[in-house]
Design an enzyme around this catalytic site. Sequence first.
Site, PDB file in Angstrom:
ATOM      1  N   SER A  54      99.014  52.086 -84.033  1.00 14.70           N
ATOM      2  CA  SER A  54      98.517  51.116 -83.068  1.00 14.70           C
ATOM      3  C   SER A  54      97.473  50.202 -83.707  1.00 14.70           C
ATOM      4  O   SER A  54      97.760  49.560 -84.718  1.00 14.70           O
ATOM      5  CB  SER A  54      97.971  51.869 -81.845  1.00 14.70           C
ATOM      6  OG  SER A  54      97.742  51.007 -80.763  1.00 14.70           O
ATOM      7  N   ASP A  67     108.340  49.466 -76.989  1.00 12.97           N
ATOM      8  CA  ASP A  67     106.914  49.775 -76.984  1.00 12.97           C
ATOM      9  C   ASP A  67     106.167  48.709 -76.186  1.00 12.97           C
ATOM     10  O   ASP A  67     106.340  47.513 -76.412  1.00 12.97           O
ATOM     11  CB  ASP A  67     106.405  49.819 -78.426  1.00 12.97           C
ATOM     12  CG  ASP A  67     104.992  50.363 -78.562  1.00 12.97           C
ATOM     13  OD1 ASP A  67     104.234  50.359 -77.574  1.00 12.97           O
ATOM     14  OD2 ASP A  67     104.641  50.780 -79.674  1.00 12.97           O
ATOM     15  N   HIS A 102     104.884  54.991 -77.561  1.00 13.71           N
ATOM     16  CA  HIS A 102     103.926  54.372 -78.480  1.00 13.71           C
ATOM     17  C   HIS A 102     103.447  55.438 -79.458  1.00 13.71           C
ATOM     18  O   HIS A 102     102.808  56.411 -79.076  1.00 13.71           O
ATOM     19  CB  HIS A 102     102.758  53.822 -77.656  1.00 13.71           C
ATOM     20  CG  HIS A 102     101.720  53.095 -78.446  1.00 13.71           C
ATOM     21  ND1 HIS A 102     102.002  51.973 -79.191  1.00 13.71           N
ATOM     22  CD2 HIS A 102     100.383  53.320 -78.578  1.00 13.71           C
ATOM     23  CE1 HIS A 102     100.884  51.542 -79.751  1.00 13.71           C
ATOM     24  NE2 HIS A 102      99.897  52.340 -79.401  1.00 13.71           N
TER      25      HIS A 102
END
Length: 533
Positions: free
Chosen positions: A231, A454, A483
């Site tokens: 991320s 995502d 995710h």
Amino acid sequence: MRSAALYGALGSLVLTALTAAPAPAHGPGEAWPPGGRAEARGVELAARQAAARGIRFGACPASEQLPAPVQCGIVSVPLDYARPGGKHIGITVSRARSLGTRSQHQGALLYNPGGPGGSGMFFPLLTAVKQWQSTARAYDFVGYAPRGVARSAPLSCADPASFTKAPSPAEEHPTAAFKRQRIAEARAYAQGCARRAGQDLPYYNSLNNARDLDVLRAALGEKKLNYMGASYGTYFGALYATLFPGHARRMVFDSVVDPTRSKIWYDSNLTQSAAFERRWGDWRRWVAKHDAVYHLGRTPQQVAAAYERARQRLTRRAAGGKVGPGELHAAFLQVGYSDSHWARSADALSAYLRGDDRALRTLATPDPAAARASENSNAVYTAVECNDAAWPRSWSVWDRDNTRLARRAPFETWQNAWMNLPCAFWTAHQQRALDVGAAPRALPPTLLLAAERDAATPYEGAVELHRRLPGSSLVTERGAGTHGIAYGPNACVNRHVERYLLTGQVPGRHAYCGPRQEPAATTGAKTAPGLAG
């Protein structure tokens, strides 16, 4: 960019072939080295000093909840790399030694779970997890808390008790009065950040997070960095690749932030809110398919209506006095991050509408014991994103863009806007985002991982970073939206990651993996934690 790390640090598009030339590592007229000459010299000096000192590892403080054989230490880094002889701050580090033989050892693997505001101190515990053990035989697993997070020169912008006060409101189409209230709260929060952090505030940013990585590398005695970021960790990992391409060895970017300079961070959040609407639809379709279990409706529209009934009921009377519409939204946002949350959330909503609020209270009630960590995580998130780039200063711009988007993506749009609105009132210096990229053959092969659906880091971001890093390989999990996909339930993804970390081999320019199996429709379900932030 709103991140799962703010709801728990352990939270884990059709691909188009792009033939455009990679973006240059720096734009016309931009200073080189990127990020500033003084800072580049400061990193070099700090890294030499860290290499000479090393890290004194010992038993971890009880607050970390990291039992032996995990050890902890501290690395000193400059607050401002342009002044390496000035104030220093301590970055907390954790480590578990590799499980393999000396001949198998390939050095240290650093991990960041995302955020901004997430801590990777837990990472060494994964040496005990089956999927990770082949990798753990080759690498020391090293986690750390980035600057501002937890014990690493912690940031705070508000009193934790007031920050996590519940119940809280949430409106998908807010009234003018509600907007005025949230504007006042955002201005006060930005002022709190400036007051509490003082002159240190501008130095909590993504460029310094990337520079800190190089000092950590040196302190660990590593000539080259092995890094795995999820991320937000992919964004400053990409900054690292831009700033220090010759120091990179193996780099895994899992669930990729779009590094386009113009998107950091205002446009990124608008794109993210739109993607969450699509993912919210995925969950509603799944619940409708299992109406025989949850009785929330046979169509996605009926499931949405059931959720709206719950939201309105909680507006009138909070469950347990603590779960209002804001807490409901925060809990159900998790279905957008991982399908491991789907069954538990559907079960809690179903039970609540039948008159039993126990599961919903368990799912959504804020934990008072986590108030300080939650406030700290949000403070770091806000400081980093507000410092990284210029934000619109005019409320009319925010109001126009989010009103327009909320017409087609109401679920997350305004909640995301309120979270980021302090940046409109930011008083600290806001830097110009760096143009991420590398010259051909400047980097060793890197591995990018992305799920097509995502929401937190939409797939287009992975395609863009892939274009900007020559020699990189993009592994796509088709038809999936969780995710953070490394070392999860998809054996195909895991094979690519493990092969790369152990041998350096990437699966060509593109590789595709089929979707993971949909979750079973169960009641009394427990949510399995993931890794990405």
